[in-house]
Design an enzyme around this catalytic site. Structure first.
Site, short mmCIF file in Angstrom:
data_model
loop_
_atom_site.label_atom_id
_atom_site.label_comp_id
_atom_site.label_asym_id
_atom_site.label_seq_id
_atom_site.Cartn_x
_atom_site.Cartn_y
_atom_site.Cartn_z
N LYS A 190 1.02 -1.09 -0.13
CA LYS A 190 -0.18 0.01 -0.05
C LYS A 190 0.96 1.18 0.09
O LYS A 190 1.85 1.36 0.95
CB LYS A 190 -0.87 0.02 1.29
CG LYS A 190 -1.79 1.19 1.22
CD LYS A 190 -2.95 1.12 2.53
CE LYS A 190 -3.58 2.48 2.41
NZ LYS A 190 -4.58 2.21 3.59
N ARG A 200 -10.76 9.51 1.43
CA ARG A 200 -10.88 10.21 2.78
C ARG A 200 -11.94 11.13 3.08
O ARG A 200 -12.56 11.22 4.12
CB ARG A 200 -9.37 10.93 2.97
CG ARG A 200 -8.25 10.02 3.11
CD ARG A 200 -7.04 10.52 3.18
NE ARG A 200 -5.79 9.59 3.18
CZ ARG A 200 -4.80 9.65 2.95
NH1 ARG A 200 -4.09 10.81 2.14
NH2 ARG A 200 -3.67 8.78 2.91
N LYS A 214 1.29 10.00 5.35
CA LYS A 214 1.48 8.59 5.96
C LYS A 214 2.67 7.97 5.66
O LYS A 214 2.73 6.77 5.42
CB LYS A 214 0.12 7.75 5.66
CG LYS A 214 -1.19 8.48 6.05
CD LYS A 214 -2.22 7.53 6.36
CE LYS A 214 -3.56 8.06 6.73
NZ LYS A 214 -4.81 7.25 6.68
N GLU A 230 7.54 -6.68 1.34
CA GLU A 230 6.39 -6.47 2.20
C GLU A 230 5.39 -7.92 1.79
O GLU A 230 4.95 -8.42 2.74
CB GLU A 230 5.67 -5.25 1.81
CG GLU A 230 6.41 -4.17 2.24
CD GLU A 230 5.98 -3.62 3.67
OE1 GLU A 230 5.54 -4.55 4.38
OE2 GLU A 230 6.23 -2.50 4.36
N LYS A 245 -2.34 -1.30 -3.78
CA LYS A 245 -3.05 -0.41 -3.75
C LYS A 245 -2.16 0.78 -3.52
O LYS A 245 -1.25 1.14 -3.15
CB LYS A 245 -3.80 -0.44 -2.28
CG LYS A 245 -4.76 1.03 -2.29
CD LYS A 245 -5.64 0.81 -0.72
CE LYS A 245 -6.47 2.12 -0.59
NZ LYS A 245 -7.17 2.18 0.74
N SER A 271 -10.23 5.32 -4.87
CA SER A 271 -11.28 6.38 -5.17
C SER A 271 -10.97 7.39 -6.13
O SER A 271 -11.66 8.06 -7.02
CB SER A 271 -11.50 7.17 -3.75
OG SER A 271 -10.19 7.52 -3.27
N TYR A 310 -15.29 0.38 -7.31
CA TYR A 310 -16.61 1.22 -6.99
C TYR A 310 -17.60 0.89 -7.96
O TYR A 310 -18.67 1.29 -8.04
CB TYR A 310 -16.45 2.70 -6.61
CG TYR A 310 -15.48 2.84 -5.45
CD1 TYR A 310 -16.04 2.75 -4.14
CD2 TYR A 310 -14.51 3.33 -5.70
CE1 TYR A 310 -15.30 2.86 -3.04
CE2 TYR A 310 -13.34 3.11 -4.41
CZ TYR A 310 -13.81 3.22 -3.20
OH TYR A 310 -13.27 3.27 -1.99
#
Length: 322
Positions: A190, A200, A214, A230, A245, A271, A310
């Site tokens: 990610k 968000r 982040k 990872e 992602k 998104s 979505y």
């Protein structure tokens, strides 16, 4: 080369990759507030749903043959605190939605996000102290959140927080608590991406995060080899499937992960990707249906086994009509 492309039947015979309804996971936003039924401004066509609306979405997904829903909460600001403790409440919004959907006895799975950012007053995915995210304290809370979701009936818990060691800790805790059948979908690669902004907004964490970022725990967009490390760690700790992602800007990562590990590999068409395509289509700059299906097919070509998108209900209707 053109001979194989000349007719529809020939193109279908030599087609290398196929998209089906079975490849889709539909992310939905649930809310307790006045926003139920309202469209997310930055995500045209996406609405927030109350618990009853979440059940209706699950019924629609089941009718279309979509295998799973992924649930994300818009949490009331009054319920947020620095530790994100509402995430551990068995009566929180996601737990109530999971129980309501499970009561409908529908043939689909429920994927529940494990992360603290929808619940923290600072908008981060873990415990924040003196400007730093504290890994092990965050993992302890994430374990309790995963157990809470499993007890509510979640079929898959999906840690999206990017803390180190959380997959192994969650797997051990689930097994010890009698939830050995609950799957773990690890958000293994990610990235600290700019494509998350509309999400968000939808869950109400943008204002909490403010100008923060982040980057100290999500991956650097410049890195690819690191993604393989990872993924290797998360699989070794007990992940049943792994997530990359965002999606389209990271198709190369999906391909490398699939080729390297051969494990179930998911992609999240996030998104920002959705919002860009919708905005261009609504302005008449792109054929919305064509680019939707082309973008989803690109994930399959890159090696993804499933896609969180979505567009899931719209794509499912098209696929079923073919």
């Amino acid at each position: 080369m053109r001979r194989n492309r000349a007719t529809d039947w020939s193109r279908r015979l030599v087609r290398e990759n196929r998209l089906s309804v079975d490849d889709l996971i539909w992310p939905i936003f649930v809310t307790d507030g006045d926003d139920a039924g309202k469209e997310v401004a930055s995500m045209p066509g996406v609405i927030r749903r109350d618990v009853a609306g979440a059940v209706e979405a699950a019924e629609e997904a089941a009718a279309l043959g979509i295998p799973a829903l992924a649930l994300f909460p818009q949490t009331d600001a009054a319920l947020k605190d620095p530790m994100g403790t509402y995430a551990l409440d068995e009566e929180n919004l996601v737990c109530r939605a999971v129980r309501a959907i499970k009561a409908a006895k529908l043939p689909l799975g429920l994927v529940c996000d494990v992360a603290l950012d929808p619940y923290t007053s600072h908008g981060h995915d873990g415990v924040l102290r003196d400007g730093r995210i504290i890994n092990d304290e965050s993992v302890a809370l994430l374990v309790q959140q995963a157990l809470t979701l499993a007890a509510a009936g979640a079929d898959v818990v999906a840690p999206s927080d990017m803390m180190d060691g959380r997959i192994g800790a969650i797997r051990l805790a689930l097994d010890d608590a009698g939830h050995a059948d609950v799957q773990i979908c690890a958000y293994a690669a990610k990235y600290a991406s700019g494509f998350y902004g509309p999400f968000r907004d939808a869950v109400g964490s943008a204002a909490n995060l403010g100008q923060g970022d982040k980057r100290t725990y999500q991956m650097d967009p410049a890195n690819a080899d690191e993604a393989l490390r990872e993924v290797a760690l998360d699989l070794a700790e007990g992940a049943d499937m792994v997530m990359v992602k965002p999606g389209m800007p990271y198709l190369d990562i999906i391909r490398r992960v699939k080729d390297t590990f051969g494990a179930p590999t998911f992609a999240y068409q996030v998104s920002g990707e959705y919002a860009m395509l919708q905005a261009a289509a609504r302005n008449g700059w792109l054929d919305g249906t064509k680019v939707m299906m082309e973008s989803l097919l690109s994930f399959k070509r890159a090696g993804a086994d499933a896609i969180l998108t979505y567009f899931a209900p719209e794509a499912a209707k098209l696929l079923r009509s073919q």
